[in-house]
Motif scaffolding. Structure first.
Motif, PDB file in Angstrom:
ATOM      1  N   TYR A 282      52.351   6.161  28.747  1.00 33.50           N
ATOM      2  CA  TYR A 282      53.221   5.210  28.051  1.00 33.50           C
ATOM      3  C   TYR A 282      52.680   4.873  26.666  1.00 33.50           C
ATOM      4  CZ  TYR A 282      54.921   4.594  32.831  1.00 33.50           C
ATOM      5  OH  TYR A 282      55.403   4.806  34.092  1.00 33.50           O
ATOM      6  N   ASN A 283      53.623   4.540  25.750  1.00 36.86           N
ATOM      7  CA  ASN A 283      53.205   4.066  24.433  1.00 36.86           C
ATOM      8  C   ASN A 283      52.714   2.626  24.551  1.00 36.86           C
ATOM      9  OD1 ASN A 283      55.519   2.427  24.579  1.00 36.86           O
ATOM     10  ND2 ASN A 283      56.777   3.890  23.423  1.00 36.86           N
ATOM     11  N   ASP A 284      52.331   2.045  23.428  1.00 35.84           N
ATOM     12  CA  ASP A 284      51.720   0.716  23.454  1.00 35.84           C
ATOM     13  C   ASP A 284      52.646  -0.331  24.080  1.00 35.84           C
ATOM     14  OD1 ASP A 284      49.541  -1.117  22.660  1.00 35.84           O
ATOM     15  OD2 ASP A 284      51.081  -1.986  21.365  1.00 35.84           O
ATOM     16  N   PHE A 285      53.928  -0.338  23.683  1.00 38.33           N
ATOM     17  CA  PHE A 285      54.876  -1.308  24.234  1.00 38.33           C
ATOM     18  C   PHE A 285      55.118  -1.037  25.721  1.00 38.33           C
ATOM     19  CE2 PHE A 285      59.264  -2.374  25.409  1.00 38.33           C
ATOM     20  CZ  PHE A 285      59.247  -3.747  25.206  1.00 38.33           C
ATOM     21  N   GLY A 286      55.306   0.219  26.068  1.00 36.94           N
ATOM     22  CA  GLY A 286      55.550   0.585  27.461  1.00 36.94           C
ATOM     23  C   GLY A 286      54.378   0.232  28.365  1.00 36.94           C
TER      24      GLY A 286
ATOM     25  N   LEU B  30      54.127   2.430  45.120  1.00 34.62           N
ATOM     26  CA  LEU B  30      53.727   3.830  45.307  1.00 34.62           C
ATOM     27  C   LEU B  30      54.757   4.789  44.713  1.00 34.62           C
ATOM     28  CD1 LEU B  30      52.264   3.509  48.889  1.00 34.62           C
ATOM     29  CD2 LEU B  30      50.992   4.176  46.843  1.00 34.62           C
ATOM     30  N   ILE B  31      56.035   4.402  44.707  1.00 35.50           N
ATOM     31  CA  ILE B  31      57.063   5.214  44.036  1.00 35.50           C
ATOM     32  C   ILE B  31      56.832   5.187  42.529  1.00 35.50           C
ATOM     33  CG2 ILE B  31      59.524   5.348  43.469  1.00 35.50           C
ATOM     34  CD1 ILE B  31      60.121   4.413  46.316  1.00 35.50           C
ATOM     35  N   LEU B  32      56.502   4.009  41.994  1.00 34.65           N
ATOM     36  CA  LEU B  32      56.198   3.880  40.568  1.00 34.65           C
ATOM     37  C   LEU B  32      54.970   4.705  40.212  1.00 34.65           C
ATOM     38  CD1 LEU B  32      56.827   2.495  37.856  1.00 34.65           C
ATOM     39  CD2 LEU B  32      55.375   0.598  38.576  1.00 34.65           C
ATOM     40  N   SER B  33      53.956   4.679  41.075  1.00 32.52           N
ATOM     41  CA  SER B  33      52.755   5.487  40.870  1.00 32.52           C
ATOM     42  C   SER B  33      53.093   6.978  40.903  1.00 32.52           C
ATOM     43  CB  SER B  33      51.725   5.158  41.957  1.00 32.52           C
ATOM     44  OG  SER B  33      50.613   6.018  41.883  1.00 32.52           O
ATOM     45  N   PHE B  34      53.930   7.363  41.847  1.00 31.84           N
ATOM     46  CA  PHE B  34      54.370   8.759  41.951  1.00 31.84           C
ATOM     47  C   PHE B  34      55.079   9.205  40.672  1.00 31.84           C
ATOM     48  CE2 PHE B  34      57.882  11.662  42.846  1.00 31.84           C
ATOM     49  CZ  PHE B  34      57.224  12.727  43.462  1.00 31.84           C
ATOM     50  N   ALA B  35      56.000   8.359  40.177  1.00 35.10           N
ATOM     51  CA  ALA B  35      56.749   8.700  38.963  1.00 35.10           C
ATOM     52  C   ALA B  35      55.820   8.832  37.762  1.00 35.10           C
ATOM     53  CB  ALA B  35      57.811   7.635  38.702  1.00 35.10           C
ATOM     54  N   THR B  36      54.826   7.939  37.662  1.00 36.45           N
ATOM     55  CA  THR B  36      53.868   8.006  36.553  1.00 36.45           C
ATOM     56  C   THR B  36      53.045   9.282  36.614  1.00 36.45           C
ATOM     57  OG1 THR B  36      53.723   5.590  36.566  1.00 36.45           O
ATOM     58  CG2 THR B  36      52.007   6.767  35.379  1.00 36.45           C
ATOM     59  N   PHE B  37      52.661   9.681  37.817  1.00 37.76           N
ATOM     60  CA  PHE B  37      51.937  10.938  37.996  1.00 37.76           C
ATOM     61  C   PHE B  37      52.789  12.126  37.543  1.00 37.76           C
ATOM     62  CE2 PHE B  37      48.659   9.229  41.027  1.00 37.76           C
ATOM     63  CZ  PHE B  37      47.566   9.796  40.388  1.00 37.76           C
ATOM     64  N   VAL B  38      54.068  12.140  37.927  1.00 35.45           N
ATOM     65  CA  VAL B  38      54.959  13.249  37.563  1.00 35.45           C
ATOM     66  C   VAL B  38      55.079  13.358  36.047  1.00 35.45           C
ATOM     67  CG1 VAL B  38      57.345  14.066  37.647  1.00 35.45           C
ATOM     68  CG2 VAL B  38      56.263  13.200  39.718  1.00 35.45           C
TER      69      VAL B  38
ATOM     70  N   LEU C 214      54.408  -2.335  31.383  1.00 35.65           N
ATOM     71  CA  LEU C 214      53.960  -1.901  32.707  1.00 35.65           C
ATOM     72  C   LEU C 214      52.987  -2.908  33.310  1.00 35.65           C
ATOM     73  CD1 LEU C 214      54.024   0.360  34.871  1.00 35.65           C
ATOM     74  CD2 LEU C 214      52.028   1.355  33.731  1.00 35.65           C
ATOM     75  N   TRP C 215      52.111  -3.473  32.496  1.00 37.73           N
ATOM     76  CA  TRP C 215      51.172  -4.478  32.995  1.00 37.73           C
ATOM     77  C   TRP C 215      51.915  -5.677  33.597  1.00 37.73           C
ATOM     78  CZ3 TRP C 215      46.336  -5.109  34.404  1.00 37.73           C
ATOM     79  CH2 TRP C 215      45.370  -4.196  33.970  1.00 37.73           C
TER      80      TRP C 215
ATOM     81  N   MET D  38      46.409   2.076  36.137  1.00 36.95           N
ATOM     82  CA  MET D  38      46.382   1.220  34.959  1.00 36.95           C
ATOM     83  C   MET D  38      45.290   1.584  33.963  1.00 36.95           C
ATOM     84  SD  MET D  38      49.027  -0.345  35.621  1.00 36.95           S
ATOM     85  CE  MET D  38      49.025  -1.235  34.065  1.00 36.95           C
ATOM     86  N   PHE D  39      44.247   2.269  34.406  1.00 34.35           N
ATOM     87  CA  PHE D  39      43.143   2.568  33.498  1.00 34.35           C
ATOM     88  C   PHE D  39      42.944   4.062  33.214  1.00 34.35           C
ATOM     89  CE2 PHE D  39      42.060  -1.543  35.462  1.00 34.35           C
ATOM     90  CZ  PHE D  39      41.961  -2.313  34.311  1.00 34.35           C
TER      91      PHE D  39
END
Length: 288
Positions: free
Chosen positions: A51-55, A159-167, A59-60, A43-44
């Motif tokens: 992600y853009n501002d809306f995304g 953790l899947i969401l974290s993985f996707a964000t990393f990719v 996400l939050w 998140m930080f």
């Protein structure tokens, strides 16, 4: 993973008190530390660059909902007692016509309801005992399996969401080693020799966290895989292929998750009373 589980079971049976004193605090620290670390990292550090501002704002909202369910189900699972001792005194004794279905526990020195088994770590018999989970620091049984299932689900999803964000992050910064088959070799060379086999912008720290993400994902992922099978058959961890109590998926959901069934995914605070106290179990009709 199987070797670790086997060793833990061996040590737990040999030294139950010492196991609880050492492993439960360590596993609790691991769970809390991992949750806080990945929340901060995503998140930080990572998400603002993906992600853009809306995304990012969306996400939050999603992450707050996920964290609510991870922490809420984790705490509820630990605090919910599934021991036979919580039953009213009159329910701890079988009616004469059902006595043959009950089994005698040598440790507790009394009859126990069907599907109840003794746990050496909890030092009591657990209603519809599934298994003892070190990450929950308690036994998973009749009253708290609902929380354990959703904890495993939301931890895996996070953790899947974290993985996707990393990719997405690595793709944007132009990392070419991320999807390389020898990424573990590259990381090892970077750690030991300081060798840089790629000039992309990714840092050693971020790559290490990404790999840690993959490894940690295996823990709740394997938990969830087992729990889906248990929910499907109304079985338990040590008798996962037993379909004797399988009454159909929807009815199984109500027997394990409560009257609201799969709707309990919304929140651990959603009231979903179980249809019975765990002393009487309907079995699947036998075909002739």
């Amino acid at each position: 993973m199987c070797i670790v589980v086997t060793y833990c079971e061996y040590y737990a049976h040999r030294f139950p008190k010492k196991f609880v004193q050492i492993v439960h605090p360590l596993s609790t620290i691991f769970v809390v530390g991992t949750i806080v670390f990945f929340f901060w990292m995503q998140m930080f550090l990572i998400a603002p660059q993906v992600y853009n501002d809306f995304g990012y704002k969306l996400l939050w909202i999603v992450v707050i909902f996920i964290m609510h369910n991870i922490l809420g189900n984790w705490i509820a699972c630990y605090r919910t007692n599934s021991s036979v001792e919580i039953l009213p005194k009159e329910s701890q004794v079988p009616v004469p016509e059902k006595e043959h279905l009950w089994r005698f526990c040598d440790t507790c020195n009394k009859l126990m309801p069907p599907r109840s088994w003794h746990c050496a770590l909890c030092n009591c018999c657990i209603l519809r005992r599934d298994h003892h989970c070190i990450f929950m620091a308690t036994c998973i049984g009749l009253n708290n399996q609902r929380y354990f299932i959703w904890f495993a689900f939301y931890s895996t999803f996070a953790l899947i969401l974290s993985f996707a964000t990393f990719v997405i992050y690595f793709a944007r910064v132009g990392c070419s080693t991320l999807l390389s088959p020898d990424i573990f070799v590259i990381l090892l060379l970077n750690c030991i020799c300081g060798v840089q086999r790629d000039r992309s912008k990714e840092s050693l720290f971020q790559t290490t966290v990404f790999l840690f993400n993959i490894v940690v994902l295996l823990i709740p992922g394997s938990m969830l895989a087992y729990q889906i099978q248990i929910l499907w058959r109304n079985s338990c961890y040590y008798k996962i292929n037993d379909s004797a109590y399988d009454l159909g998926f929807l009815k199984n959901c109500k027997l394990i998750l409560g009257q609201r069934g799969l709707w309990t995914f919304l929140s651990p605070f959603l009231k979903s009373p179980l249809p019975h106290d765990g002393t009487k179990w309907e079995m699947m009709p036998q075909s002739n």
